[in-house]
Design a protein around this motif. Structure first.
Motif, PDB file in Angstrom:
ATOM      1  N   ILE A  81       0.854  -1.184   0.000  1.00  0.00           N
ATOM      2  CA  ILE A  81       0.000   0.000   0.000  1.00  0.00           C
ATOM      3  C   ILE A  81       0.887   1.230   0.000  1.00  0.00           C
ATOM      4  N   GLY A  82       0.484   2.233  -0.762  1.00  0.00           N
ATOM      5  CA  GLY A  82       1.167   3.512  -0.730  1.00  0.00           C
ATOM      6  C   GLY A  82       0.184   4.625  -0.418  1.00  0.00           C
ATOM      7  N   PHE A  83       0.526   5.482   0.529  1.00  0.00           N
ATOM      8  CA  PHE A  83      -0.281   6.659   0.847  1.00  0.00           C
ATOM      9  C   PHE A  83       0.519   7.883   0.412  1.00  0.00           C
ATOM     10  N   ALA A  84      -0.006   8.611  -0.562  1.00  0.00           N
ATOM     11  CA  ALA A  84       0.736   9.749  -1.117  1.00  0.00           C
ATOM     12  C   ALA A  84      -0.134  10.995  -1.141  1.00  0.00           C
ATOM     13  N   ILE A  85       0.536  12.157  -1.154  1.00  0.00           N
ATOM     14  CA  ILE A  85      -0.176  13.418  -1.366  1.00  0.00           C
ATOM     15  C   ILE A  85      -0.230  13.615  -2.867  1.00  0.00           C
ATOM     16  N   LEU A  86      -1.361  13.263  -3.427  1.00  0.00           N
ATOM     17  CA  LEU A  86      -1.478  13.187  -4.880  1.00  0.00           C
ATOM     18  C   LEU A  86      -2.941  13.345  -5.257  1.00  0.00           C
ATOM     19  N   ALA A  87      -3.235  14.312  -6.099  1.00  0.00           N
ATOM     20  CA  ALA A  87      -4.614  14.507  -6.548  1.00  0.00           C
ATOM     21  C   ALA A  87      -4.993  13.405  -7.527  1.00  0.00           C
ATOM     22  N   MET A  88      -6.192  12.868  -7.359  1.00  0.00           N
ATOM     23  CA  MET A  88      -6.660  11.802  -8.239  1.00  0.00           C
ATOM     24  C   MET A  88      -8.085  12.138  -8.659  1.00  0.00           C
ATOM     25  N   LEU A 105      -2.109  37.827   5.803  1.00  0.00           N
ATOM     26  CA  LEU A 105      -0.726  37.377   5.978  1.00  0.00           C
ATOM     27  C   LEU A 105       0.274  38.270   5.247  1.00  0.00           C
ATOM     28  N   LYS A 106      -0.174  39.437   4.798  1.00  0.00           N
ATOM     29  CA  LYS A 106       0.720  40.353   4.085  1.00  0.00           C
ATOM     30  C   LYS A 106       1.874  40.776   4.992  1.00  0.00           C
ATOM     31  N   GLY A 107       3.098  40.576   4.504  1.00  0.00           N
ATOM     32  CA  GLY A 107       4.290  40.964   5.239  1.00  0.00           C
ATOM     33  C   GLY A 107       4.677  40.030   6.373  1.00  0.00           C
ATOM     34  N   GLU A 108       3.948  38.921   6.546  1.00  0.00           N
ATOM     35  CA  GLU A 108       4.245  37.982   7.635  1.00  0.00           C
ATOM     36  C   GLU A 108       5.483  37.148   7.319  1.00  0.00           C
ATOM     37  N   HIS A 109       6.225  36.793   8.355  1.00  0.00           N
ATOM     38  CA  HIS A 109       7.275  35.790   8.211  1.00  0.00           C
ATOM     39  C   HIS A 109       6.599  34.441   7.999  1.00  0.00           C
ATOM     40  N   PHE A 110       7.096  33.689   7.027  1.00  0.00           N
ATOM     41  CA  PHE A 110       6.365  32.509   6.561  1.00  0.00           C
ATOM     42  C   PHE A 110       7.284  31.292   6.523  1.00  0.00           C
ATOM     43  N   ALA A 111       6.753  30.153   6.957  1.00  0.00           N
ATOM     44  CA  ALA A 111       7.424  28.849   6.817  1.00  0.00           C
ATOM     45  C   ALA A 111       6.659  28.065   5.765  1.00  0.00           C
ATOM     46  N   SER A 112       7.382  27.384   4.860  1.00  0.00           N
ATOM     47  CA  SER A 112       6.711  26.791   3.708  1.00  0.00           C
ATOM     48  C   SER A 112       7.340  25.465   3.304  1.00  0.00           C
ATOM     49  N   PHE A 113       6.586  24.745   2.485  1.00  0.00           N
ATOM     50  CA  PHE A 113       7.144  23.567   1.836  1.00  0.00           C
ATOM     51  C   PHE A 113       8.161  24.018   0.786  1.00  0.00           C
ATOM     52  N   PRO A 114       9.140  23.180   0.438  1.00  0.00           N
ATOM     53  CA  PRO A 114      10.106  23.547  -0.614  1.00  0.00           C
ATOM     54  C   PRO A 114       9.446  23.584  -1.989  1.00  0.00           C
ATOM     55  N   ARG A 115      10.094  24.218  -2.938  1.00  0.00           N
ATOM     56  CA  ARG A 115       9.521  24.403  -4.278  1.00  0.00           C
ATOM     57  C   ARG A 115       9.371  23.106  -5.064  1.00  0.00           C
ATOM     58  N   VAL A 116      10.014  22.052  -4.639  1.00  0.00           N
ATOM     59  CA  VAL A 116       9.914  20.788  -5.376  1.00  0.00           C
ATOM     60  C   VAL A 116       8.559  20.117  -5.163  1.00  0.00           C
ATOM     61  N   LEU A 117       7.785  20.587  -4.201  1.00  0.00           N
ATOM     62  CA  LEU A 117       6.480  19.993  -3.927  1.00  0.00           C
ATOM     63  C   LEU A 117       5.381  20.789  -4.625  1.00  0.00           C
ATOM     64  N   ASP A 118       4.415  20.067  -5.177  1.00  0.00           N
ATOM     65  CA  ASP A 118       3.303  20.720  -5.878  1.00  0.00           C
ATOM     66  C   ASP A 118       2.500  21.625  -4.948  1.00  0.00           C
ATOM     67  N   THR A 119       2.385  21.223  -3.686  1.00  0.00           N
ATOM     68  CA  THR A 119       1.620  22.026  -2.724  1.00  0.00           C
ATOM     69  C   THR A 119       2.205  23.426  -2.613  1.00  0.00           C
ATOM     70  N   ASP A 177       1.995  29.369  -3.424  1.00  0.00           N
ATOM     71  CA  ASP A 177       2.612  30.574  -3.986  1.00  0.00           C
ATOM     72  C   ASP A 177       1.713  31.225  -5.029  1.00  0.00           C
ATOM     73  N   ALA A 178       1.069  30.402  -5.863  1.00  0.00           N
ATOM     74  CA  ALA A 178       0.191  30.929  -6.909  1.00  0.00           C
ATOM     75  C   ALA A 178      -0.996  31.675  -6.300  1.00  0.00           C
ATOM     76  N   LEU A 179      -1.532  31.149  -5.191  1.00  0.00           N
ATOM     77  CA  LEU A 179      -2.676  31.795  -4.555  1.00  0.00           C
ATOM     78  C   LEU A 179      -2.290  33.172  -3.999  1.00  0.00           C
ATOM     79  N   PHE A 180      -1.162  33.237  -3.305  1.00  0.00           N
ATOM     80  CA  PHE A 180      -0.753  34.523  -2.737  1.00  0.00           C
ATOM     81  C   PHE A 180      -0.389  35.517  -3.842  1.00  0.00           C
ATOM     82  N   ALA A 181       0.211  35.026  -4.922  1.00  0.00           N
ATOM     83  CA  ALA A 181       0.541  35.904  -6.048  1.00  0.00           C
ATOM     84  C   ALA A 181      -0.732  36.470  -6.670  1.00  0.00           C
ATOM     85  N   ALA A 182      -1.754  35.629  -6.775  1.00  0.00           N
ATOM     86  CA  ALA A 182      -3.015  36.075  -7.361  1.00  0.00           C
ATOM     87  C   ALA A 182      -3.673  37.163  -6.518  1.00  0.00           C
TER      88      ALA A 182
END
Length: 302
Positions: free
Chosen positions: A143-150, A186-200, A205-210
């Motif tokens: 069994i594999g449990f992944a973060i993956l849209a299906m 969250l404008k101007g907040e210090h932020f902790a995030s997933f690395p860019r290699v992850l789709d999440t 980033d796209a949402l905040f840019a929008a």
């Protein structure tokens, strides 16, 4: 020799009469007598002497009984094992899962699952979602449990759970009392995030840019639990999945619904080369139900 003949022989040795032996085997007395006679004919020597209506085992029968007893105990074990497998009480599962599930959630769910299955063994390995997919394709796990849209269920993959990400803030943060957090909050907040290699990360980033919102990136990690620990230190805020939030044990952090919705989908995968075992299906269903019990219904995307 047939197993049924050996069972009749054992029953007569234990009961000393054909009548009681037939009752033990739930067969007629003539049928039990025939089984003993057939066994004696096949092995070439007598097993019992008939004395005043009773059966007295011969010395040869005593010697044979020891071997028959051991053999039938093995058959009984096989029958019990088959029964346990049929009711998903026995088996070995190799599970690979993304850290968001494997660090705390799956160990807790699995512990509950194994309470009623003492003969079941589960091995859990933590890997990135990409590695989990590779392990499933390579048949290196059950069994594999992944973060993956299906988008749609398939024979060897199905959605486990679709969730909404939450905003994690330190307990004393200005947003800690909010009922909902929005990108502009969250404008101007210090932020902790997933690395860019992850789709999440790309979705966040796209949402905040929008919304034209700039954040100050302070920390990156692919582990959701690590994000929560960093947030609790008071140096940043973050967006995390609700499963990690439900399992996190720190007191210095608050988890607040975030809008608009950013989905995080958890998917179950099994090797396409073979049909999933019954135990696999039972385990997956148990994990799904466990998750729904643990999560705030507002965090689940229906």
């Amino acid at each position: 020799m047939r197993i049924r003949q050996l069972e009749a022989f054992r029953a007569v040795m234990l009961c000393q009469t054909v009548t009681k032996a037939s009752e033990m085997l739930h067969i007629s007395q003539p049928a039990a007598t025939r089984l003993i006679a057939d066994l004696e004919q096949s092995i070439g020597f007598a097993l019992f002497e008939r004395v005043r209506g009773r059966l007295i085992p011969t010395p040869e029968a005593q010697t044979l009984y020891e071997e028959v007893q051991q053999s039938l105990l093995g058959v009984d074990r096989i029958a019990r094992t088959a029964e346990e497998i049929r009711h998903q009480q026995r088996g070995v599962l190799q599970v690979a899962a993304a850290p968001a599930l494997s660090i705390s959630f799956l160990p807790r769910a699995t512990a509950q699952f194994l309470v009623e299955r003492p003969q079941t063994q589960i091995s859990l390995l933590s890997h990135s979602s990409r590695t989990v997919v590779d392990m499933v394709v390579g048949q290196r796990c059950d069994i594999g449990f992944a973060i993956l849209a299906m988008n749609a269920p398939s024979t060897h993959g199905e959605p486990l759970l679709a969730t909404r990400m939450l905003c994690a803030v330190p307990a004393g943060h200005r947003l800690a009392g909010y009922s909902v957090v929005k990108p502009t909050d969250l404008k101007g907040e210090h932020f902790a995030s997933f690395p860019r290699v992850l789709d999440t990360r790309l979705h966040v980033d796209a949402l905040f840019a929008a919304h034209g919102v700039e954040r100050i990136l302070r920390f990156e990690t692919q582990i959701s639990h690590g994000l929560c620990s960093f947030v609790e230190s008071g140096l940043a805020v973050a967006l995390v999945d609700p499963i990690t939030a439900s399992e996190y044990r720190g007191d210095g952090i608050r988890f607040i619904p975030f809008e608009p919705t950013i989905r995080m989908d958890f998917t179950v995968l099994t090797p396409i080369q073979r049909r999933p075992a019954m135990l696999v299906q039972t385990y997956v269903q148990y994990v799904r139900e466990y998750a729904l019990k643990q999560l705030d219904p507002r965090c689940v995307v229906l």
